[in-house]
Design a protein around this motif. Structure first.
Motif, short mmCIF file in Angstrom:
data_model
loop_
_atom_site.label_atom_id
_atom_site.label_comp_id
_atom_site.label_asym_id
_atom_site.label_seq_id
_atom_site.Cartn_x
_atom_site.Cartn_y
_atom_site.Cartn_z
N ALA A 31 0.83 -1.21 0.00
CA ALA A 31 0.00 0.00 0.00
C ALA A 31 0.87 1.26 0.00
CB ALA A 31 -0.92 0.00 1.21
N VAL A 32 1.91 1.26 0.79
CA VAL A 32 2.80 2.43 0.83
C VAL A 32 3.52 2.59 -0.51
CG1 VAL A 32 4.89 3.36 1.91
CG2 VAL A 32 3.08 2.41 3.33
N ARG A 33 3.92 1.48 -1.12
CA ARG A 33 4.58 1.56 -2.43
C ARG A 33 3.65 2.07 -3.53
NH1 ARG A 33 7.22 -4.10 -1.69
NH2 ARG A 33 8.99 -3.55 -0.40
N SER A 34 2.34 1.90 -3.33
CA SER A 34 1.39 2.35 -4.36
C SER A 34 1.22 3.87 -4.36
CB SER A 34 0.04 1.67 -4.16
OG SER A 34 -0.61 2.20 -3.02
N LEU A 35 1.69 4.53 -3.32
CA LEU A 35 1.58 5.99 -3.25
C LEU A 35 2.54 6.64 -4.23
CD1 LEU A 35 1.56 6.48 0.63
CD2 LEU A 35 -0.40 6.50 -0.91
N SER A 36 2.23 7.88 -4.60
CA SER A 36 3.15 8.62 -5.46
C SER A 36 4.43 8.89 -4.67
CB SER A 36 2.52 9.95 -5.89
OG SER A 36 2.43 10.82 -4.78
N PRO A 37 5.55 9.06 -5.35
CA PRO A 37 6.83 9.28 -4.63
C PRO A 37 6.78 10.49 -3.70
CG PRO A 37 7.25 8.80 -6.94
CD PRO A 37 5.77 8.93 -6.79
N THR A 38 6.08 11.56 -4.09
CA THR A 38 6.03 12.75 -3.23
C THR A 38 5.24 12.47 -1.96
OG1 THR A 38 4.13 13.56 -4.49
CG2 THR A 38 6.30 14.39 -5.13
N HIS A 39 4.10 11.77 -2.08
CA HIS A 39 3.31 11.43 -0.90
C HIS A 39 4.05 10.43 -0.02
CE1 HIS A 39 -0.37 12.63 -3.43
NE2 HIS A 39 -0.11 13.60 -2.58
N ARG A 40 4.66 9.43 -0.64
CA ARG A 40 5.38 8.40 0.11
C ARG A 40 6.53 9.02 0.91
NH1 ARG A 40 6.28 4.17 -3.69
NH2 ARG A 40 7.49 5.75 -4.71
N GLU A 41 7.25 9.97 0.30
CA GLU A 41 8.39 10.59 0.98
C GLU A 41 7.94 11.37 2.21
OE1 GLU A 41 11.52 10.03 0.15
OE2 GLU A 41 12.29 11.32 1.72
N VAL A 42 6.85 12.12 2.09
CA VAL A 42 6.35 12.91 3.22
C VAL A 42 5.85 11.97 4.33
CG1 VAL A 42 4.52 14.48 3.97
CG2 VAL A 42 5.83 14.98 1.91
N ILE A 43 5.11 10.93 3.97
CA ILE A 43 4.60 9.99 4.97
C ILE A 43 5.75 9.25 5.64
CG2 ILE A 43 3.31 7.83 5.25
CD1 ILE A 43 1.26 9.00 3.30
N TYR A 44 6.74 8.84 4.88
CA TYR A 44 7.90 8.15 5.45
C TYR A 44 8.62 9.04 6.46
CZ TYR A 44 12.52 6.11 5.82
OH TYR A 44 13.68 5.59 6.33
N ARG A 45 8.90 10.27 6.07
CA ARG A 45 9.64 11.17 6.96
C ARG A 45 8.82 11.54 8.20
NH1 ARG A 45 14.22 13.77 4.54
NH2 ARG A 45 14.49 13.05 2.40
N THR A 46 7.50 11.68 8.02
CA THR A 46 6.66 12.09 9.15
C THR A 46 6.41 10.95 10.13
OG1 THR A 46 5.53 13.69 7.73
CG2 THR A 46 4.44 13.10 9.78
N TYR A 47 6.05 9.78 9.64
CA TYR A 47 5.63 8.70 10.55
C TYR A 47 6.73 7.71 10.89
CZ TYR A 47 1.06 10.59 9.77
OH TYR A 47 0.01 11.45 9.72
#
Length: 167
Positions: free
Chosen positions: A96-112
């Motif tokens: 599910a995380v890999r299905s996100l766009s790279p910009t969304h995935r990067e923000v979610i990764y750094r935040t959570y």
């Protein structure tokens, strides 16, 4: 007492800071407990107390479990040795995380996962704070939709599966 400090320092293999702590504790115990007793026995008593404190510290450290640092690969290996449901959920969340766009995935990764604040993420990615909030909002919404398709939506708590509580 330089002699007491030298004695304790040798017992501790030259660890000056720990020796200072032991001497301080010894003198404190002397002040609190020895009182006005026989002054001729004070020196041997101090050395005995200091020696006992060193031995107690050694025993305490020896009985404490060894601390190890776990790297991300070891953590992934540990996650895969859990029950089938946990492993399946973990794999589904990864997809599910890999299905996100790279910009969304990067923000979610750094935040959570890196637990950075909006300001830190904005500085890291050189984007405005509002953009970070927007990408996180839409990224989480897309993530929820994917997880709901796999029956891991709002009814199931991801926090219990080892995923950040904010997701």
């Amino acid at each position: 007492m330089p002699t007491l400090f030298t004695f304790v320092s040798r017992l501790l293999g030259g660890d000056v800071h720990h020796a200072e702590d032991i001497v301080q504790e010894t003198l404190l115990r002397c002040w609190l407990k020895y009182g006005t007793a026989d002054r001729d026995m004070l020196r041997p008593w101090l050395f005995t107390v200091a020696r006992n404190l060193v031995m107690d510290a050694h025993r305490r450290n020896r009985n404490r479990p060894t601390e190890i640092e776990i790297d991300q690969k070891s953590l992934a290996d540990l996650a895969e040795t859990g029950s089938d449901d946990v492993v399946l959920t973990s794999m589904t969340v990864k997809v599910a995380v890999r299905s996100l766009s790279p910009t969304h995935r990067e923000v979610i990764y750094r935040t959570y996962f890196l637990q950075k604040t909006d300001e830190e993420v904005a500085l890291d990615l050189d984007i405005p704070k509002g953009t970070v909030k927007s990408r996180r909002f839409y990224g989480l919404r897309a993530l929820r939709l994917v997880l709901e398709e796999h029956n891991l939506g709002p009814s199931m708590s991801l926090a219990s599966e080892g995923v950040g509580a904010k997701v």
